[in-house]
Design a protein around this motif. Structure first.
Motif, short mmCIF file in Angstrom:
data_model
loop_
_atom_site.label_atom_id
_atom_site.label_comp_id
_atom_site.label_asym_id
_atom_site.label_seq_id
_atom_site.Cartn_x
_atom_site.Cartn_y
_atom_site.Cartn_z
N SER A 118 1.08 -1.03 -0.14
CA SER A 118 0.17 -0.02 0.10
C SER A 118 0.89 1.18 0.05
CB SER A 118 -0.94 0.12 1.37
OG SER A 118 -1.94 -1.00 1.19
N ILE A 119 0.31 2.13 -0.40
CA ILE A 119 1.36 3.37 -1.08
C ILE A 119 0.63 4.73 -0.50
CG2 ILE A 119 2.77 4.57 -2.66
CD1 ILE A 119 3.09 2.05 -4.14
N GLY A 120 1.09 5.65 0.17
CA GLY A 120 0.59 7.03 0.54
C GLY A 120 1.57 7.89 -0.33
N ALA A 141 -1.72 9.71 3.75
CA ALA A 141 -2.21 8.99 2.66
C ALA A 141 -2.21 7.76 2.93
CB ALA A 141 -1.39 9.83 1.26
N LEU A 142 -1.14 7.19 3.21
CA LEU A 142 -0.94 5.71 3.50
C LEU A 142 -1.81 4.95 4.35
CD1 LEU A 142 0.79 3.23 3.12
CD2 LEU A 142 2.26 3.90 4.95
N ARG A 146 -4.61 2.18 3.24
CA ARG A 146 -4.66 1.09 3.96
C ARG A 146 -5.99 0.93 4.54
NH1 ARG A 146 -0.46 0.42 8.29
NH2 ARG A 146 -1.04 -1.71 8.24
N SER A 147 -6.81 1.80 4.66
CA SER A 147 -8.18 1.61 5.01
C SER A 147 -9.10 1.37 3.92
CB SER A 147 -8.68 3.14 5.55
OG SER A 147 -9.03 4.04 4.47
N ILE A 153 -3.43 2.51 -3.34
CA ILE A 153 -2.79 3.95 -3.47
C ILE A 153 -3.64 5.11 -3.00
CG2 ILE A 153 -1.30 5.79 -4.89
CD1 ILE A 153 -0.78 3.31 -6.30
N ALA A 154 -3.12 6.14 -2.13
CA ALA A 154 -3.88 7.25 -2.02
C ALA A 154 -2.96 8.60 -1.94
CB ALA A 154 -4.58 7.26 -0.28
N GLY A 155 -3.61 9.65 -2.41
CA GLY A 155 -2.45 10.55 -2.57
C GLY A 155 -2.90 11.92 -1.92
#
Length: 165
Positions: A118-120, A141-142, A146-147, A153-155
């Protein structure tokens, strides 16, 4: 073990890169990576297998990043990369490239469960942030990524420190 910066080295090199971006007024992005389900992998397959997963992730991510990007291992399943001079869209493309490459790199153990990350992503202009706030924004963002499940990925494009008051 992974052939990349440790936490301290990452922080030193990233601060230098951020200082250069601040002077030039260019953008920086921090990608916070977390290998999904590392505790379960370690408990199920042992520390040797978990170390192999970390090393595989480091190799895959290093291959996806540019030579001048800063990449380091921040903890047992956590890595970060600082990228400079790119747009939010380009930073998300890099994150997606790492996510897909790691997912395609294979599993672990006899039942071969896939390994995911998972990536923020946090982006800011060099003049608008400091390393601590950029890392906090990428961390938020991570957590958002993960949620929503594994391998997401969230940014964020807002990594500014609070206004002096």
């Amino acid at each position: 073990m992974t052939g990349i910066f440790d936490r301290r080295g990452f922080l030193v090199e990233s601060q230098a890169k951020l200082d250069a971006a601040r002077t030039a007024g260019t953008t920086v992005a921090l990608l916070a990576f977390d290998i999904d389900n590392m505790v379960v992998l370690t408990e199920s397959y042992g520390e040797t297998a978990a170390a192999a997963v970390r090393a595989r992730f480091a190799a895959v991510a290093s291959h996806c990043l540019r030579r001048h990007d800063v990449f380091g291992e921040m903890g047992p399943a956590a890595f970060s990369a600082l990228l400079s001079n790119l747009t939010a869209e380009q930073a998300l493309v890099v994150a997606e490239r790492v996510r897909q490459a790691f997912a395609a790199s294979g599993g672990i153990g006899a039942d071969n469960p896939a390994t995911t990350v998972s990536i923020g992503v946090a982006l800011a202009r060099g003049r608008e942030t400091d390393l601590q706030h950029l890392m906090q924004a990428a961390g938020r963002a991570l957590e958002e990524a993960r949620s929503t499940g594994s391998g997401r990925i969230a940014g964020s494009t807002a990594a500014r420190p609070p206004a002096a008051g």
